[in-house]
Enzyme design. Structure first.
Site, PDB file in Angstrom:
ATOM      1  N   SER A  33       0.846  -1.197   0.000  1.00  0.00           N
ATOM      2  CA  SER A  33       0.000   0.000   0.000  1.00  0.00           C
ATOM      3  C   SER A  33       0.877   1.241   0.000  1.00  0.00           C
ATOM      4  O   SER A  33       0.374   2.344  -0.033  1.00  0.00           O
ATOM      5  CB  SER A  33      -0.930  -0.005   1.208  1.00  0.00           C
ATOM      6  OG  SER A  33      -0.169  -0.054   2.385  1.00  0.00           O
ATOM      7  N   HIS A  93      -3.606  -4.236  -4.796  1.00  0.00           N
ATOM      8  CA  HIS A  93      -3.815  -3.916  -3.383  1.00  0.00           C
ATOM      9  C   HIS A  93      -5.163  -4.436  -2.907  1.00  0.00           C
ATOM     10  O   HIS A  93      -6.202  -3.899  -3.256  1.00  0.00           O
ATOM     11  CB  HIS A  93      -3.707  -2.384  -3.214  1.00  0.00           C
ATOM     12  CG  HIS A  93      -3.877  -1.916  -1.810  1.00  0.00           C
ATOM     13  ND1 HIS A  93      -4.511  -0.746  -1.484  1.00  0.00           N
ATOM     14  CD2 HIS A  93      -3.505  -2.471  -0.641  1.00  0.00           C
ATOM     15  CE1 HIS A  93      -4.513  -0.606  -0.174  1.00  0.00           C
ATOM     16  NE2 HIS A  93      -3.915  -1.632   0.358  1.00  0.00           N
ATOM     17  N   GLU A 122      -7.329  -2.450  -5.594  1.00  0.00           N
ATOM     18  CA  GLU A 122      -6.730  -1.377  -6.386  1.00  0.00           C
ATOM     19  C   GLU A 122      -5.633  -2.001  -7.253  1.00  0.00           C
ATOM     20  O   GLU A 122      -4.710  -2.632  -6.734  1.00  0.00           O
ATOM     21  CB  GLU A 122      -6.132  -0.305  -5.479  1.00  0.00           C
ATOM     22  CG  GLU A 122      -7.198   0.570  -4.839  1.00  0.00           C
ATOM     23  CD  GLU A 122      -6.623   1.602  -3.881  1.00  0.00           C
ATOM     24  OE1 GLU A 122      -6.925   2.788  -4.022  1.00  0.00           O
ATOM     25  OE2 GLU A 122      -5.866   1.200  -2.968  1.00  0.00           O
ATOM     26  N   ASN A 139      -6.106   5.198   0.264  1.00  0.00           N
ATOM     27  CA  ASN A 139      -5.472   5.821   1.420  1.00  0.00           C
ATOM     28  C   ASN A 139      -5.395   7.340   1.292  1.00  0.00           C
ATOM     29  O   ASN A 139      -5.413   8.048   2.288  1.00  0.00           O
ATOM     30  CB  ASN A 139      -4.090   5.209   1.672  1.00  0.00           C
ATOM     31  CG  ASN A 139      -4.225   3.903   2.449  1.00  0.00           C
ATOM     32  OD1 ASN A 139      -5.115   3.773   3.295  1.00  0.00           O
ATOM     33  ND2 ASN A 139      -3.383   2.929   2.153  1.00  0.00           N
TER      34      ASN A 139
END
Ligand code: COA
Length: 659
Positions: free
Chosen positions: A122, A143, A155, A194
């Site tokens: 990440s 991800h 992702e 994020n």
């Protein structure tokens, strides 16, 4: 066109994410080679997988027995053995560049030349991992979200050198794993999820540190005003304050600008790391055991929910302007990754882009946060300020409809029947508005709209024609109403783009007739379908009699119409009324997947095929054969037919333009 067919997957790392990914892969029929440093770790991973599989099996969510799934997983402490026959390698070890890059280097030396190397990182740049391998074009980010077995989002992160083929194979694999992959087009720190998460935390932190609101007040507004499943601080506690802190630091080190959050630093120093230590922003009765945090509803009364999302919306605008993600990607991430009931940008559109900018300016003046992004400033200058204006991040058709909502998310147009308080009963206004919307969509160019989906707001697709229309209707008025309803369903059937009915809850009477005029029907398991008109002393009057006979034959149609029976989704599927039944929480994604698949096909070909299929269901063999030959030859005048044939011969993916 995806050339590589993935059959065997190597998962490197048997920890929380690694064992979960291995489990998902095995459940979906892949042969899995799981690798870690010691047999002890691998044994623990196998125990965890077996425990989780037994749980799924107990809930009836596994097609096979846990033993059958387990039989596809082999473990090894040798990285070389794990990757030797793997078509796809997923690395999921802890976030340390040196460890990961050494794995990537060794894996690339021992894996077959065709195999793809993916990292579940990440925070580490994909391009840097790619640079240590002998195949940078075949290195990608993949991800997953925790726990991989439950979370639908992945992702898929493109590095500088990642090829389109690698992206396509990874997306396709994600779908075969039952997930919803979102492509992150540039390897920006924090990807999409994020970056947005950190902005939500930033807004929340600034409000508390600036004495504008308490932690309870922020979380109450998040839960009760935005309707999020958890408050922001509650979510940070759940993820682990140290984990959030590490990800944030890694992002900041890579250039992500963040105002800082003293609250997080203090908790990390005090080792109050959230749920796992029994205390973080809240106290928990037992460390590590989830329990719902009590947040009083009144606490959030003074908190403006727009303030909570403003920085995240601004971040989303940055992602979109920089072509990292699309509007839909951002909303998919917030819905599937954070459990938002609707997408972040849908919130922004409904609160209004102007109010988002006001909050951003207040934040800037008070705390020195970033300027409103040029994208949202431009939206405001063009009057695209959200739902009320008919256009914002999404297009609402430019007109303020009362009974329907039109959202254009190229290449899909979503029509929502929007009288949820009346189970979307179809009244005269709705008939007129639907006809207007369908005409408008007929005129939309193929580069904007290729597929149309009709769905219902609230609890149902539609409980039929609005019966209040008929209470005092004279026969001549009833005749005209029926003609208008037929006009509506005819236009839908003849629309120059494929139309999918996405059915949940009730689809009764005129509601089902509307769905029958669509080209495909996808229903959720809870759907109830029927033509109950006879029970009211009426008959279907929107073209449903003919369409039902055509679809399921005279005998079954008679049974359904004469008894007025209501069918479950499964029964409707068995009769051939609906094409597919899916769990309710998968309905929208499944429909979107089918719509996107249709949108990849050449649109003029679909238009002509649809027309000829309609003739085939009505006309004589001779009519249909003539129409078929005419359509067939007409398609030779399109650029797309040449593109399709050339792409096949040149072994590449066709790009259809609707010309
Ligand atoms: N026409 C007008 N209003 C309708 C409607 C219709 N076809 N179907 C539902 N509604 C309204 C109800 O009157 C109610 O309004 P209210 O809250 O102002 O009283 C609201 O929608 C919610 O419906 P309700 O009946 O309370 O929901 P339910 O879950 O108890 O029952 C149905 C759902 C679908 C079984 C029931 O509403 C029904 O039988 N509807 C008529 C279906 C029908 O015969 N359709 C064929 C018409 S062609």
């Amino acid at each position: 066109m995806v050339n590589l067919q993935v059959k065997e997957i190597a998962v490197i790392g048997g920890g929380t994410m690694g064992h979960g990914i291995a489990e998902v892969a095995a459940i979906n029929g892949f042969k899995v080679h799981l690798n870690d440093l010691t047999l002890d770790i691998l044994q623990r991973a196998l125990n965890n997988i077996r425990w989780s599989l037994s749980n799924l099996h107990g809930k009836g969510q596994l097609r096979e027995s846990p033993d059958e799934v387990m039989s596809r997983i082999s473990v090894t402490t040798s990285l070389e053995d794990a990757v030797r026959n793997a078509d796809f390698i997923i690395e999921a070890v802890f976030e340390d560049f040196n460890v990961k890059s050494s794995i990537f280097k060794r894996a690339s030396e021992h894996a077959p030349p065709h195999s793809i190397l993916a990292s579940n990182t990440s925070s580490i740049p994909i391009s840097e991992l790619a640079s240590v391998t002998n195949r940078p074009d075949k290195v990608i980010g993949m991800h997953f979200f925790n726990p991989p077995v439950l979370m639908k989002l992945i992702e898929v992160v493109r590095g500088d050198k990642t090829s389109d083929e690698t992206v396509n194979v990874t997306v396709e694999l994600g779908r075969r794993l039952g997930k919803e992959p979102v492509v992150v087009n540039k390897d920006v720190p924090g990807f999409i999820s994020n970056r947005l998460f950190m902005r939500l935390i930033e807004s929340a932190c600034l409000m508390v540190m600036g004495n504008e609101a308490s932690i309870d007040a922020v979380d109450s507004a998040a839960r009760f005003k935005l309707g999020l499943p958890m408050g922001i601080f509650e979510l940070v506690d759940f993820v682990g304050i140290d984990v959030v802190n590490l990800i944030l630091k890694a992002m900041v080190n890579r250039g992500f600008k963040f105002s800082g959050c003293g609250l997080i630093d203090d908790k990390v120093k005090a080792l109050k790391l959230g749920l796992k230590t029994g205390e973080g922003f809240y106290k928990y009765p037992e460390a590590g055991k989830y329990s719902r945090v009590k947040v009083p509803k009144e606490a959030g009364e003074g908190v403006n929910p727009v303030r909570l999302i403003a920085l995240a919306v601004n971040e989303a605008a940055w992602l979109i302007r920089n072509k990292v993600a699309s509007v839909v990607d951002v909303d998919t991430v917030t819905k599937l990754g954070f459990g938002f009931p609707k997408g972040l940008l849908e919130y922004a559109d409904s609160y209004g882009i102007g109010s988002v900018i006001v909050e951003l300016i207040k934040l800037r003046d008070r705390y020195g946060t970033v300027e409103p992004d040029p994208l949202i400033m431009q939206m405001v200058s063009e009057g695209r300020v959200g739902v009320k204006a008919g256009s914002g991040f999404y297009d609402y058709g430019g007109e303020g409809y009362e009974t329907v909502k039109l959202t254009i998310e190229p290449p899909i147009a979503w029509i929502t029947l929007n009288r949820p308080e009346k189970l979307n009963a179809i009244n005269s206004k709705m008939i007129n508005e639907l006809i207007t919307v369908i005409n408008k969509l007929g005129a939309e160019p193929f580069d904007r709209v290729r597929v149309v989906v009709i769905k219902g707001a609230g609890k149902a697709f539609s409980a039929g024609a609005d019966l209040t229309m008929f209470s005092n209707e004279e026969p001549t008025e009833a005749y005209l109403t029926s003609r208008m309803l037929q006009e509506l369903t005819n236009r839908l059937e003849r629309l120059n783009k494929p139309v999918i009915a996405m059915i949940h809850g009730y689809a009764l009477g005129g509601g089902l007739e509307l769905a029958l005029a669509c080209d495909m029907r996808i229903a959720s398991e809870d759907a109830i379908l029927g033509l109950p008109e006879v029970t009211l002393g009426l008959i279907p009057g929107s073209g449903g009699v003919k369409r039902l006979v055509r679809l399921i034959g005279l005998g079954k149609a008679k049974e359904l119409i004469l008894t007025g029976a209501k069918l479950t989704a499964k029964e409707a599927e068995e009769l051939g009324i609906v094409n597919r039944v899916v769990p309710i929480n998968e309905l929208e994604n499944e429909t979107r997947t089918i719509a996107l698949k249709l949108a990849e096909e050449p649109p003029i070909t679909l238009m002509i095929a649809k027309g000829i299929l309609n003739i085939a269901s009505e006309g004589s063999l001779e009519d249909t054969l003539t129409a078929e030959s005419m359509g067939f030859s007409l398609l030779f005048s399109t650029k797309d037919s040449r593109e399709g044939i050339n792409a096949f011969l040149e072994k590449r993916q066709p790009k259809y333009q609707g010309k």
